[in-house]
Design an enzyme around this catalytic site. Structure first.
Site, PDB file in Angstrom:
ATOM      1  N   GLU A   1      83.915 163.453  83.496  1.00 35.86           N
ATOM      2  CA  GLU A   1      84.461 162.108  83.652  1.00 35.86           C
ATOM      3  C   GLU A   1      85.991 162.179  83.714  1.00 35.86           C
ATOM      4  O   GLU A   1      86.603 163.085  83.159  1.00 35.86           O
ATOM      5  CB  GLU A   1      84.040 161.234  82.464  1.00 35.86           C
ATOM      6  CG  GLU A   1      82.553 160.997  82.404  1.00 35.86           C
ATOM      7  CD  GLU A   1      82.137 160.052  81.281  1.00 35.86           C
ATOM      8  OE1 GLU A   1      83.012 159.438  80.635  1.00 35.86           O
ATOM      9  OE2 GLU A   1      80.917 159.934  81.060  1.00 35.86           O
TER      10      GLU A   1
ATOM     11  N   LYS B   1      79.435 168.115  85.699  1.00 35.80           N
ATOM     12  CA  LYS B   1      80.078 166.819  85.961  1.00 35.80           C
ATOM     13  C   LYS B   1      81.054 166.525  84.847  1.00 35.80           C
ATOM     14  O   LYS B   1      80.778 166.829  83.686  1.00 35.80           O
ATOM     15  CB  LYS B   1      79.041 165.696  86.063  1.00 35.80           C
ATOM     16  CG  LYS B   1      79.679 164.317  86.290  1.00 35.80           C
ATOM     17  CD  LYS B   1      78.678 163.270  86.740  1.00 35.80           C
ATOM     18  CE  LYS B   1      77.860 162.661  85.642  1.00 35.80           C
ATOM     19  NZ  LYS B   1      78.636 161.999  84.558  1.00 35.80           N
TER      20      LYS B   1
ATOM     21  N   SER C   1      73.970 160.907  78.843  1.00 32.74           N
ATOM     22  CA  SER C   1      73.236 159.715  78.415  1.00 32.74           C
ATOM     23  C   SER C   1      72.015 160.114  77.589  1.00 32.74           C
ATOM     24  O   SER C   1      71.413 159.267  76.935  1.00 32.74           O
ATOM     25  CB  SER C   1      72.799 158.889  79.630  1.00 32.74           C
ATOM     26  OG  SER C   1      72.152 159.704  80.582  1.00 32.74           O
TER      27      SER C   1
ATOM     28  N   GLU D   1      80.926 154.656  88.954  1.00 33.70           N
ATOM     29  CA  GLU D   1      80.056 153.860  88.069  1.00 33.70           C
ATOM     30  C   GLU D   1      80.683 152.519  87.692  1.00 33.70           C
ATOM     31  O   GLU D   1      81.867 152.446  87.337  1.00 33.70           O
ATOM     32  CB  GLU D   1      79.767 154.646  86.783  1.00 33.70           C
ATOM     33  CG  GLU D   1      78.966 153.810  85.778  1.00 33.70           C
ATOM     34  CD  GLU D   1      78.345 154.584  84.626  1.00 33.70           C
ATOM     35  OE1 GLU D   1      78.516 155.817  84.553  1.00 33.70           O
ATOM     36  OE2 GLU D   1      77.667 153.937  83.805  1.00 33.70           O
TER      37      GLU D   1
ATOM     38  N   ASP E   1      76.157 167.477  82.715  1.00 32.41           N
ATOM     39  CA  ASP E   1      77.340 166.772  82.218  1.00 32.41           C
ATOM     40  C   ASP E   1      78.064 167.605  81.179  1.00 32.41           C
ATOM     41  O   ASP E   1      77.430 168.174  80.284  1.00 32.41           O
ATOM     42  CB  ASP E   1      76.900 165.467  81.523  1.00 32.41           C
ATOM     43  CG  ASP E   1      77.317 164.231  82.292  1.00 32.41           C
ATOM     44  OD1 ASP E   1      78.258 164.300  83.103  1.00 32.41           O
ATOM     45  OD2 ASP E   1      76.683 163.180  82.061  1.00 32.41           O
TER      46      ASP E   1
HETATM   47  O1  KIV Z   1      75.132 160.525  81.655  1.00 34.40           O
HETATM   48  C1  KIV Z   1      74.637 159.975  82.658  1.00 34.40           C
HETATM   49  O2  KIV Z   1      73.436 159.706  82.711  1.00 34.40           O
HETATM   50  C2  KIV Z   1      75.521 159.674  83.768  1.00 34.40           C
HETATM   51  C3  KIV Z   1      74.967 158.914  84.930  1.00 34.40           C
HETATM   52  C4  KIV Z   1      74.400 157.625  84.554  1.00 34.40           C
HETATM   53  C5  KIV Z   1      75.902 158.845  86.059  1.00 34.40           C
HETATM   54  O3  KIV Z   1      76.644 160.048  83.742  1.00 34.40           O
END
Ligand code: KIV
Length: 286
Positions: free
Chosen positions: A134, A132, A64, A201, A102
């Site tokens: 997806e 992380k 994000s 989410e 991420d």
């Molecule tokens: O990229 C992000 O900030 C996220 C969270 C909001 C879970 O994946």
């Protein structure tokens, strides 16, 4: 939690150094399943990491940052290099929280091998403990591949922002029975593949509750349910840095208002020559 300060004389900035403490580990987070709720926020910079770290269990260097830091229209253009630079900063700024980075769109979906190369590079570059990713059932083989090779993976199901072009927007998921079952299957597949935690989410609440109950790792909700094992928000959202607040965000502060007021006061002082005053100027030595 106490924080002491050392002065870095090369930059003349006070760099907070927490009292020695042990950083939370992946197994410690996993053990919290069904226990006290886990607290997670996003962090992208060293200073935010320093401020959030004492209060959080996990800091997520979320992609994000594409929108929040770089003003991009979505997370799609975010690169591995961008994530690595911010991930390393957040690790440098934290002492207590588990740091998760991420994996950006396009860096892991093609094959388990591609994911391993990207994720191992990310952990080496940043010092973070986990990544992380997806995706649901289609990513389960990859999650297993990485987990079995020493790379802890946090999953992310439900509304998966990297799939915005396929989903057609950022609306809540799981309103139809078919979509609800698919999300629950996705979450179960990722948990069964060895993910140590799962972000859920933007789903209707009953899905979040059922998923939380049916997996053996912590479910971390965002736009999900208070019955998840923990919660995550984008820090800038809960701090009120933006005018628009999504429905699932609770604004705990009005940073946008406070910053505007402070900058307005600064501009007034500059224009009236009230700043700098005698406290901020240097007198010659006698
Ligand atoms: O990229 C992000 O900030 C996220 C969270 C909001 C879970 O994946």
């Amino acid at each position: 939690m106490s924080t002491t300060y050392t002065i870095d004389s090369s930059t003349s900035r006070a760099t907070p150094v927490s009292a020695p403490m042990k950083r939370l580990t992946v197994p410690a987070i996993r053990k919290r399943k069904g226990g006290d709720p886990l607290v997670m926020l996003t962090a992208y910079t060293v200073r935010m990491a320093q401020l959030l770290d004492p209060h959080c269990d996990m800091l997520l260097v979320g992609d994000s940052l594409g929108q929040v830091v770089y003003g991009l229209p979505s997370t799609i253009p975010v690169t591995l290099e961008m994530m690595a630079a911010h991930g390393a900063a957040v690790v440098r700024g934290s002492y207590h929280s588990l740091v998760i980075v991420d994996m950006p769109f396009g860096s892991y979906e093609a094959s388990p091998q591609q994911a391993f190369e990207s994720a191992s590079w990310m952990l080496k570059q940043t010092g973070a403990a986990a990544v992380k990713m997806e995706g649901g059932t289609a990513m389960a083989e990859t999650v297993r591949f990485l987990t079995e090779r020493g790379i802890p993976v946090m999953g992310h199901v439900g509304l998966t922002p990297q799939a915005v072009n396929a989903l057609g927007g950022y609306g809540a998921r799981g309103r139809s029975q078919e979509e609800a079952s698919a999300i629950i299957d996705d979450g179960r597949a990722i948990a069964a593949a060895g993910a140590f935690a799962l972000v859920v989410e933007g789903v209707v609440e009953p899905i979040a509750i059922e998923l939380t109950r049916s997996i053996d790792c912590p479910a971390i909700g965002i736009g999900a349910s208070a019955q998840c094992d923990g919660q995550v928000l984008v820090a800038e959202d809960m701090l009120g840095l933006f005018e628009r607040t999504p429905r699932f965000v609770k604004k705990f502060e009005d940073m946008a208002g406070r910053i505007s007021a402070a900058v307005e006061a600064y501009a007034g002082d500059v224009r009236s020559r009230a700043f700098p005053g005698s406290e901020q100027t240097y007198a010659p030595k006698n």
